[in-house]
Scaffold this active site. Structure first.
Site, short mmCIF file in Angstrom:
data_model
loop_
_atom_site.label_atom_id
_atom_site.label_comp_id
_atom_site.label_asym_id
_atom_site.label_seq_id
_atom_site.Cartn_x
_atom_site.Cartn_y
_atom_site.Cartn_z
N GLU A 1 -11.52 -5.08 9.83
CA GLU A 1 -10.98 -3.87 9.20
C GLU A 1 -11.49 -3.78 7.77
O GLU A 1 -11.37 -4.74 7.00
CB GLU A 1 -9.44 -3.93 9.21
N GLY B 1 2.13 -5.70 7.50
CA GLY B 1 1.21 -6.48 6.70
C GLY B 1 0.01 -6.94 7.50
O GLY B 1 -0.39 -6.31 8.49
N SER B 2 -0.55 -8.05 7.10
CA SER B 2 -1.77 -8.58 7.72
C SER B 2 -1.47 -9.28 9.03
O SER B 2 -0.32 -9.64 9.32
CB SER B 2 -2.43 -9.57 6.76
N GLU C 1 4.07 -4.27 12.30
CA GLU C 1 3.03 -3.25 12.12
C GLU C 1 1.93 -3.90 11.31
O GLU C 1 2.10 -4.17 10.12
CB GLU C 1 3.58 -2.01 11.44
N LEU C 2 0.80 -4.18 11.96
CA LEU C 2 -0.25 -4.98 11.33
C LEU C 2 -1.47 -4.12 11.04
O LEU C 2 -1.34 -2.94 10.75
CB LEU C 2 -0.56 -6.18 12.23
N CYS D 1 -3.41 1.36 6.90
CA CYS D 1 -3.65 0.69 8.18
C CYS D 1 -4.11 1.68 9.24
O CYS D 1 -4.94 1.35 10.10
CB CYS D 1 -2.38 -0.01 8.66
N ASN E 1 0.80 -1.23 0.00
CA ASN E 1 0.00 0.00 0.00
C ASN E 1 0.83 1.28 0.00
O ASN E 1 0.37 2.31 -0.48
CB ASN E 1 -1.02 0.00 1.14
#
Length: 455
Positions: free
Chosen positions: A360, A210-211, A232-233, A266, A135
């Site tokens: 989300e 990511g996820s 960092e999710l 995110c 992203n």
């Protein structure tokens, strides 16, 4: 066929594929990165590394039009935002170059007893692997690679499989900035190969953005091999409105907070929690403002937003919205999905037993909730498995600090959105991950904080 390919989400056209790295090549990459750490990193000065980073920032600026065009076709980012991302990335490299001496200076410790002195010294750890998402292809790399190359760590970078062209362009920038071989290497690897890299004893840590699923998989491998990890999710960030003296400006901020990067950030505002007395006015004006936008050609400046990053992403968002409505939510929208282009949408009446209440939405879909009190707004804001960012709008300064202190998130922005900057730490809690990037804290994650005590 390699799964690393540029597929333009606006057209569905596969533009170019890239070969996956072989297992033998992975061994060569790790060896080169380890050699660069043992040689270049340990022999270079902070000033020398800072000069190289500053050149990386300059090259981003010099090549900004070309770099922007790449991610427009890779993941559909509107060209205006693509240019902004490149400028932000350049700022991050320069920020770490400018502050390298300050961040890496020895920190004296006052002894409680005894003779002599003590201090903390920051040393590099060694080879790191970064696993980055699609992203923000340039920005995500900058906030990981910038501070760590400044420290002297060497980087193996696995970017998202749908962003191989930008991955190659970044690697070329580091080469052209005169970083030595092995300091920064791009790899087109799959998940099994990433696990192999993490497990290698020469690799000292991993950072993933990511996820949740990807984060859990990487953390499992890292934990098994006792490697430092930063994650960092996802995020389902609340936008809490408790009072305002300018509803039009507040609505404009809410729309900007939701539609940034076509809603695929995110830390974007996703759940809008509004105090009861303002709920009707806000919801009416916010819905009208959101629906006034539409997806457009990302190559044309001024587009409201672009396609989602892929057909699969748009289909997943469509399934989520349909499921929300089937379970009782009310939907306001302007049309139907067309390929990867998704219309703006606002959901209300999303009850706690709705599956999507805890999910989300990664795209131009907002959900609005009514809160009867400050306490109820905080409860709603915290009733999520995520804890990345949050946005609070109030005219009461005391309330702002009181509520900010109770929000379970890594970041709270009061009366503003889209205010991230190189000096501001980024990261979350709960299922949004662990660790921090950017700012001073981003330069202290992958560091040997070494105590030196002199008698």
């Amino acid at each position: 066929m390699s799964h690393h390919a540029v597929v333009n989400p606006a057209t569905g056209e596969t533009i170019k594929t890239y070969p996956q790295i072989s297992d033998d090549e992975i061994e060569q990459v790790i060896a080169s990165a380890d050699e660069a750490h043992r040689g270049w990193s340990r022999s270079s000065s902070t000033d020398e590394r800072a000069a190289l980073l500053r050149r990386v920032g300059d090259l981003h600026e010099e090549r900004r039009d070309k770099l922007a065009a790449i991610i427009v076709r890779e993941m559909g980012k509107p060209v205006d935002q693509a240019l902004g991302e490149i400028d932000y990335s350049a700022d991050i490299y320069r920020y770490y170059a400018d502050n390298a001496q300050e961040f890496l200076k020895d920190e004296p410790i006052t002894l409680l007893s005894g003779e002599g002195s003590a201090f903390m010294r920051s040393n590099s750890l060694g080879v790191l692997i970064g696993v980055m998402p699609w992203n923000f292809p340039y920005y995500q790399v900058a906030r990981f690679a910038g501070p760590n190359l400044m420290i002297g760590n060497t980087i193996i970078l696995k970017n998202a499989s749908q962003c191989p062209e930008s991955a190659a362009a970044i690697e070329q920038i580091f080469h052209d900035a005169s970083f030595p071989a092995g300091a920064y290497t791009n790899v087109y690897a799959d998940s099994e190969q990433v696990a192999t890299i993490i497990a290698d004893p020469r690799v000292q840590g991993v950072s993933l953005t990511g996820s949740e699923g990807a984060g859990a998989a990487v953390a499992e491998v890292a934990g098994r091999h006792l490697k430092k990890v930063v994650l960092e999710l996802g995020g389902s960030d609340p936008f809490i409105l408790l009072s305002t003296d300018d509803m039009a400006a507040t609505v404009a901020a809410a729309v900007a907070g939701r539609l940034r990067n076509s809603g695929q950030a995110c830390d974007a505002a996703k759940r809008f929690i509004v105090i009861d007395e303002l709920y009707d006015e806000f919801t009416e004006k916010f819905t009208a403002a959101i629906l006034a936008n539409s997806p457009g050609d990302p190559t044309i400046p001024g587009a409201d937003y672009g396609p989602l990053s892929s057909l699969g992403a748009a289909e997943h968002l469509e399934e989520q919205v349909e499921r929300a409505v089937a379970q009782g939510a009310t939907l306001a929208t302007t049309g139907k999905r067309s390929g990867a282009f998704y219309p703006p949408a606002v959901l209300t009446d999303v009850m706690r037993d709705n599956d999507t209440y805890h999910e989300e939405f990664f795209g131009p879909v907002a959900s609005v909730y009514r809160a009867g009190s400050e306490d109820e707004a905080i409860t709603l804001a915290n009733d999520t498995p995520f804890g990345l960012g949050s946005y609070l709008f109030t005219t009461d300064p005391e309330q702002a600090l009181r509520v900010a202190d109770r929000i379970e998130a890594g970041m709270v922005y009061v009366n503003l959105v889209d205010a991230g900057s190189a000096e501001l730490p980024f990261g979350g809690v709960k299922r949004s991950g662990m660790g921090r990037e950017l700012g001073r804290y981003g330069a202290s994650e992958f560091v040997n904080k070494k105590l030196i005590r002199i008698g």
